[in-house]
Motif scaffolding. Sequence first.
Motif, PDB file in Angstrom:
ATOM      1  N   GLY A  39       0.847  -1.199   0.000  1.00  0.00           N
ATOM      2  CA  GLY A  39       0.000   0.000   0.000  1.00  0.00           C
ATOM      3  C   GLY A  39       0.869   1.229   0.000  1.00  0.00           C
ATOM      4  N   ARG A  40       0.299   2.328  -0.486  1.00  0.00           N
ATOM      5  CA  ARG A  40       1.085   3.558  -0.572  1.00  0.00           C
ATOM      6  C   ARG A  40       1.425   4.072   0.824  1.00  0.00           C
ATOM      7  N   SER A  41       2.430   4.906   0.863  1.00  0.00           N
ATOM      8  CA  SER A  41       2.872   5.500   2.114  1.00  0.00           C
ATOM      9  C   SER A  41       1.708   6.229   2.793  1.00  0.00           C
ATOM     10  N   SER A  46       1.751   0.475   9.041  1.00  0.00           N
ATOM     11  CA  SER A  46       2.436   0.386  10.333  1.00  0.00           C
ATOM     12  C   SER A  46       1.442   0.480  11.486  1.00  0.00           C
ATOM     13  N   THR A  47       0.418   1.305  11.323  1.00  0.00           N
ATOM     14  CA  THR A  47      -0.619   1.421  12.361  1.00  0.00           C
ATOM     15  C   THR A  47      -1.268   0.061  12.597  1.00  0.00           C
ATOM     16  N   LEU A  48      -1.547  -0.659  11.514  1.00  0.00           N
ATOM     17  CA  LEU A  48      -2.152  -1.990  11.638  1.00  0.00           C
ATOM     18  C   LEU A  48      -1.205  -2.950  12.364  1.00  0.00           C
ATOM     19  N   LEU A  49       0.061  -2.994  11.953  1.00  0.00           N
ATOM     20  CA  LEU A  49       1.017  -3.919  12.588  1.00  0.00           C
ATOM     21  C   LEU A  49       1.196  -3.565  14.072  1.00  0.00           C
ATOM     22  N   ASN A  50       1.228  -2.272  14.376  1.00  0.00           N
ATOM     23  CA  ASN A  50       1.400  -1.863  15.777  1.00  0.00           C
ATOM     24  C   ASN A  50       0.225  -2.301  16.648  1.00  0.00           C
ATOM     25  N   HIS A 253       7.222  -2.769   0.352  1.00  0.00           N
ATOM     26  CA  HIS A 253       7.125  -2.036  -0.911  1.00  0.00           C
ATOM     27  C   HIS A 253       7.963  -2.739  -1.977  1.00  0.00           C
ATOM     28  N   ASP A 254       8.546  -3.882  -1.607  1.00  0.00           N
ATOM     29  CA  ASP A 254       9.582  -4.515  -2.406  1.00  0.00           C
ATOM     30  C   ASP A 254       8.974  -5.600  -3.313  1.00  0.00           C
ATOM     31  N   LEU A 267      -3.624  -2.323   1.395  1.00  0.00           N
ATOM     32  CA  LEU A 267      -4.222  -1.428   2.385  1.00  0.00           C
ATOM     33  C   LEU A 267      -4.301  -0.060   1.723  1.00  0.00           C
ATOM     34  N   ASP A 268      -5.530   0.375   1.488  1.00  0.00           N
ATOM     35  CA  ASP A 268      -5.750   1.621   0.755  1.00  0.00           C
ATOM     36  C   ASP A 268      -6.636   2.513   1.625  1.00  0.00           C
TER      37      ASP A 268
END
Length: 277
Positions: A39-41, A46-50, A253-254, A267-268
């Motif tokens: 998903g784009r920056s 990161s919010t989801l993983l946290n 992003h890789d 994730l959009d």
Amino acid sequence: MLLEIKDLTREFVRRGVPFAAVDHVNLSMDDGEFIAIVGRSGNGKSTLLNMVSGLLRPTSGTVTVEGKTVAELDDRALSRLRNRTIGFVTQSQTLLPNLTVIDNVILPAVLFPDDPVTHDQDHAAEEATAPDVPKQTISGQDPSADQSDPDMPDVIAPATSPSPSDEQTDALTMRAHALLADLQVDDLAHSYPRELSGGEMRRVSIARALMNQPKLLIADEPTGDLDAESTLIVMRLLRSLVDRGTSVLMVTHDADALPYADRILTLDAGRLAEKTA
Ligand SMILES: Nc1ncnc2c1ncn2[C@@H]1O[C@H](COP(=O)(O)OP(=O)(O)OP(=O)(O)O)[C@@H](O)[C@H]1O
């Protein structure tokens, strides 16, 4: 079910206006699944993983790991979950500056020494031969290093139990070396983080996250600063762990990392969906 995310939402307020960084997300993961999220920056990865790892509380909805609702755990239970069940490779660098590489990797295993990791899983690192090294303890403090820990990683929790025995320390040291060897950074075992490149630090962080044989590895851009060869090493290792029953939830992003995953989700604007070709 290893991981169950139900109707998970996290709101933040920007310029007085609330917005959902993660918006009613649902996801289930079983043992031995490899999911990549792209998903784009700024789209909430990161919010989801946290929230999955208990570092951030949801606004609404639940994260359940092995049947336990993460937001309902007390501090100690949450520390144990993050130390034993979950391994987290964060986007930012969280190695402790005053510990050598090998001691950074061993650290998660000595935080709960009354609850030793069972080495009954057939993990890749255990098949590697550990080099003949002097016994290590978490004592390799570099007197010249800054003793404060502004980047204290989430794995840190107060060790209230007795230290592990010499035999346990030997076994942990061998395992840490084997992981570092798998990631081709064992020659740096006695270096300090400040002596490492970004890509080397990333690989050491992955070794540390795998030290306690987590059932769920959460990895935020695990190949972010790696060259093509190191990316291959890391992704092959993650794939071999998944094939042996570990689950991996990876944000990336890789494009080179994606073929190793079983499922690719997008994730959009905080909304999770299956990636369509
Ligand atoms: N503590 C916070 N307070 C306010 N807004 C926040 C906070 N943390 C994150 N955000 C916002 O929430 C949104 C999602 O951020 P997040 O870090 O989850 O994105 P991301 O998809 O991981 O981005 P990247 O790929 O750049 O790492 C962004 O718009 C970000 O500015």
